[in-house]
Design a protein around this motif. Structure first.
Motif, PDB file in Angstrom:
ATOM      1  N   ASN B  46       0.841  -1.196   0.000  1.00  0.00           N
ATOM      2  CA  ASN B  46       0.000   0.000   0.000  1.00  0.00           C
ATOM      3  C   ASN B  46       0.884   1.258   0.000  1.00  0.00           C
ATOM      4  O   ASN B  46       1.780   1.390   0.837  1.00  0.00           O
ATOM      5  N   LEU B  47       0.613   2.174  -0.931  1.00  0.00           N
ATOM      6  CA  LEU B  47       1.451   3.376  -1.047  1.00  0.00           C
ATOM      7  C   LEU B  47       1.173   4.377   0.075  1.00  0.00           C
ATOM      8  O   LEU B  47       1.903   5.359   0.216  1.00  0.00           O
ATOM      9  N   ALA B  48       0.123   4.123   0.846  1.00  0.00           N
ATOM     10  CA  ALA B  48      -0.117   4.943   2.037  1.00  0.00           C
ATOM     11  C   ALA B  48       0.345   4.172   3.268  1.00  0.00           C
ATOM     12  O   ALA B  48      -0.308   4.180   4.311  1.00  0.00           O
ATOM     13  N   ALA B  49       1.476   3.514   3.149  1.00  0.00           N
ATOM     14  CA  ALA B  49       2.013   2.711   4.249  1.00  0.00           C
ATOM     15  C   ALA B  49       2.078   3.538   5.528  1.00  0.00           C
ATOM     16  O   ALA B  49       2.503   4.694   5.524  1.00  0.00           O
ATOM     17  N   ALA B  80      -1.812   7.540   8.027  1.00  0.00           N
ATOM     18  CA  ALA B  80      -2.399   8.825   7.625  1.00  0.00           C
ATOM     19  C   ALA B  80      -2.449   9.758   8.829  1.00  0.00           C
ATOM     20  O   ALA B  80      -3.466  10.383   9.121  1.00  0.00           O
ATOM     21  N   THR B  81      -1.339   9.824   9.521  1.00  0.00           N
ATOM     22  CA  THR B  81      -1.247  10.640  10.734  1.00  0.00           C
ATOM     23  C   THR B  81      -0.129  11.676  10.635  1.00  0.00           C
ATOM     24  O   THR B  81       0.249  12.293  11.646  1.00  0.00           O
ATOM     25  N   ILE B 115      -7.409   3.867  10.911  1.00  0.00           N
ATOM     26  CA  ILE B 115      -6.558   4.739  10.109  1.00  0.00           C
ATOM     27  C   ILE B 115      -6.983   6.195  10.302  1.00  0.00           C
ATOM     28  O   ILE B 115      -8.165   6.479  10.409  1.00  0.00           O
ATOM     29  N   GLY B 116      -5.992   7.089  10.322  1.00  0.00           N
ATOM     30  CA  GLY B 116      -6.309   8.522  10.259  1.00  0.00           C
ATOM     31  C   GLY B 116      -6.603   9.189  11.587  1.00  0.00           C
ATOM     32  O   GLY B 116      -6.966  10.360  11.628  1.00  0.00           O
ATOM     33  N   MET B 177      -9.680  -6.916   6.229  1.00  0.00           N
ATOM     34  CA  MET B 177      -8.769  -6.348   5.255  1.00  0.00           C
ATOM     35  C   MET B 177      -7.696  -7.360   4.867  1.00  0.00           C
ATOM     36  O   MET B 177      -6.511  -7.024   4.773  1.00  0.00           O
ATOM     37  N   ALA B 220      -9.118  -6.086   0.529  1.00  0.00           N
ATOM     38  CA  ALA B 220      -8.442  -4.834   0.858  1.00  0.00           C
ATOM     39  C   ALA B 220      -6.988  -5.092   1.231  1.00  0.00           C
ATOM     40  O   ALA B 220      -6.674  -6.071   1.898  1.00  0.00           O
ATOM     41  N   ARG B 221      -6.102  -4.223   0.762  1.00  0.00           N
ATOM     42  CA  ARG B 221      -4.685  -4.309   1.155  1.00  0.00           C
ATOM     43  C   ARG B 221      -4.430  -3.183   2.123  1.00  0.00           C
ATOM     44  O   ARG B 221      -4.538  -2.023   1.765  1.00  0.00           O
ATOM     45  N   SER B 222      -4.098  -3.535   3.337  1.00  0.00           N
ATOM     46  CA  SER B 222      -4.057  -2.533   4.393  1.00  0.00           C
ATOM     47  C   SER B 222      -2.810  -1.684   4.335  1.00  0.00           C
ATOM     48  O   SER B 222      -1.835  -1.972   3.650  1.00  0.00           O
ATOM     49  N   THR B 223      -2.860  -0.606   5.099  1.00  0.00           N
ATOM     50  CA  THR B 223      -1.745   0.335   5.217  1.00  0.00           C
ATOM     51  C   THR B 223      -0.677  -0.181   6.176  1.00  0.00           C
ATOM     52  O   THR B 223       0.393   0.411   6.263  1.00  0.00           O
TER      53      THR B 223
END
Lengths: 389, 389
Positions: B46-49, B80-81, B115-116, B177, B220-223
């Motif tokens: 995931n590119l948002a690792a 995403a933090t 996430i986030g 996920m 889903a591929r998780s972060t």
């Protein structure tokens, strides 16, 4: 509001006993003169294409884009039904062709329903002549046709678009297995514009690309997807761009209706991906988000969990930089620069409670953009699909 | 049955207040000597690792495959933090490193949760020293570590595999996920085999490829996906093939447990695609079937609706010929030559009622084969995922 609004068409709907309930299951849309007119179509890319898809594809190739009538049935997909399924389509087409006194390859066929069940030809074909006798040219007839192609649809999907000097009418069924390319759907469009077959095909494909192919409910590409357009020419020549615009508007309306009526859906999501490196990347990212069970579940729960959206954008196989990513619900930005941003949470909550939700993702990388129509995932979809009985 | 079964490891689990419930949310697995040992890992694509993934990837590169300890937390994904999330990981790793008196880049970090949401460092980091003090080397300690990484898991996932002269221990969390590459999962493997870092990485990747990367629950591929293996070397050199076999067996067991415990699942589906033109084609076809909402719904409803399976095989982007396709449930063939075939329907019904279902698809085109582990889709998944609150 029907396929019979454009001049030069007759239609009907009735029952030939495919559905055990006796509900309408056969629709016919035909040239009012009974002679072949210009026709174009686009079909599923599924390699297990149903017998009617194989028939119609070959028929249009043989006639170089002519058809007298479209026969559509619901209640049995006639897919994965072997040689008997192919023979059944030929028999049905021939019965319609004999009614008009034309070649059988000018009759196109679309079918929808369960896959892998032998088509009950013997029990039903004797009822087709009776349905053919009811063919008429009023708007009511078009509505009966639209009703007869419904499966799990809860309402008939019809549209009319007026172009400069011509009109376009359409009917469709959708409900499940909707995904680019294409939805599981049958769609018949009619127009009284005069247009060459090659032009009609080109303009029809362009219209489908930005409408039905931007609709994703459950990601499945069916064995039976069929969009057929007949052009009677009665209204005289039309500007091709105007025709494409009218076809696009008609297809967009029908696609909206399909999303609105998707099996078990409680939300229609208008997804926008912008700021991608190019349109193809935006489309791939949009598709990954629309296809996500987790995003769909969040929508069902009215939860603006943007973390799942970001995670899907980042696994779409396209350029992505979390630090540039922005996500908004109903125009209210909840994530900026890849992290949570202060926002009016009450306004987001209010938007999530609406039936139509707008989800906008800006990748911050370029000018590429795409839109997609999708739906939530809740109990309703599972209820509709867990068993066929 | 634990990461502390192989010689040379200590572990613990406890609470540092990340989960508002006060349930265990931090696990530590470390070298018993407190000095760095051989380590290898593989992470999400995931590119948002998440921040911990970025940290651990960089740490292993800097040390060329050494680590003293793995810190894992549950309750917040720290994905995403932004910069604060990266700083939080560095602070956590440094706290663990200070305990052992080693460089902070020999402490690897894995985190899982929502996430986030900003990671609550200030409110939790003061509780980490207390947890570090409980580090011990008994099997019970390993179990406490396995419990502390659970999120929506209903049971702790642990495994021990005995190889010739060495052993492999493992713990994992899964639940949702889950998709190639990889599941949303955290996994720590330990071994007392002596092995070079490059060899360990190569053998670990091979083991993950045929186990975790063949598990698909919701696509889903998780972060945050992280699999880390530590090798203490205490048992002396091991045959690399024997080590790979033991790692594969351990990962396969953990993957089975994850499928068994997937969020809301009522069925575990053992999917086999064979007769494909090559293994890659078989894998792509298997993935398309496993990813299908309609197939998953059918499994939930115990309905052997093979038509949907065929439709998915035919849209996988790999060679497909309906006339050669065969589909079986529990070894009973229901579709042959692309159409329905007479079969013992009662036996199929009985098989569909079992918790473990075997679905075999033979494409009839070649020697390519692949297996995949997946689950059904029912109310339970939706209940777990519609809201985060």
């Amino acid at each position: 509001m029907s396929v019979t609004t454009p001049k030069g068409f007759i239609a009907t709907g009735g029952s030939m006993g495919i559905k055990p309930t006796g509900r309408p299951d056969v629709a016919i849309v035909a040239s009012a003169t009974g002679a072949p007119i210009v026709a174009a179509a686009t079909f599923t890319t599924n390699l297990a294409a149903a017998a009617p898809v194989q028939w119609s594809r070959a028929a249009l190739e043989a006639t170089c884009g002519e058809a007298t009538a479209v026969l559509m049935t619901s209640g049995n997909a006639n897919a994965a039904t072997g040689q008997a399924g192919k023979d059944a389509v030929a028999d049905l087409a021939t019965a319609v062709a004999n009614h008009f006194g034309v070649a059988s390859n000018t009759v196109l066929v679309g079918q929808t329903g369960l896959i892998g069940i032998p088509f009950p030809l013997a029990a039903t074909s004797n009822q087709l002549p009776g349905v053919l006798k009811t063919l008429g040219g009023t708007v009511t007839d078009g509505h009966r046709a639209a009703e007869a192609i419904m499966t799990t649809d809860t309402f008939a999907k019809e549209v009319v678009v007026e172009g400069p000097g011509f009109s376009v009418g359409g009917m469709a069924k959708g409900a499940a297995m909707l995904a680019p390319n294409m939805a599981t759907m049958l769609c018949v469009l009619t127009t009284d514009a005069a247009v060459e077959a090659t032009v009609l095909k080109e303009r029809l494909l362009a219209a489908v690309e930005v409408t039905f192919n931007r609709l994703l409910t459950d990601g499945a590409r069916s064995t039976n997807d069929t969009v057929i357009c007949l052009a009677s020419g009665v209204a005289g020549p039309a500007d091709p761009d105007a025709l494409e615009a009218a076809l696009t508007e008609a297809c967009a309306s029908l696609a909206e209706m399909m999303a609105e009526d998707a099996e078990g859906a409680t939300k229609v999501i208008h997804l926008v991906v912008q700021g991608a490196t190019d349109d193809a990347a935006a489309h791939a990212a949009a598709r990954n988000v629309a296809d996500s069970l987790l995003v769909k579940c969040s929508m069902n729960g009215e939860d603006p969990y943007w973390g799942r959206v970001v995670s899907e954008l980042a696994t779409a196989g396209v350029p992505f930089d979390l630090d540039r990513c922005e996500v908004s619900y109903g125009g209210i930005t909840v994530c900026r620069g890849g992290e949570a941003v202060a926002h009016d949470a009450a306004a987001v909550t209010a938007h999530m409670r609406e039936r139509h939700i707008t989800l906008t993702c800006d990748l911050g990388l370029g000018e590429g953009a795409a839109t997609m129509l999708t739906v939530d995932l809740g109990y309703g979809y599972i209820d509709e699909n867990r068993t066929t009985s």
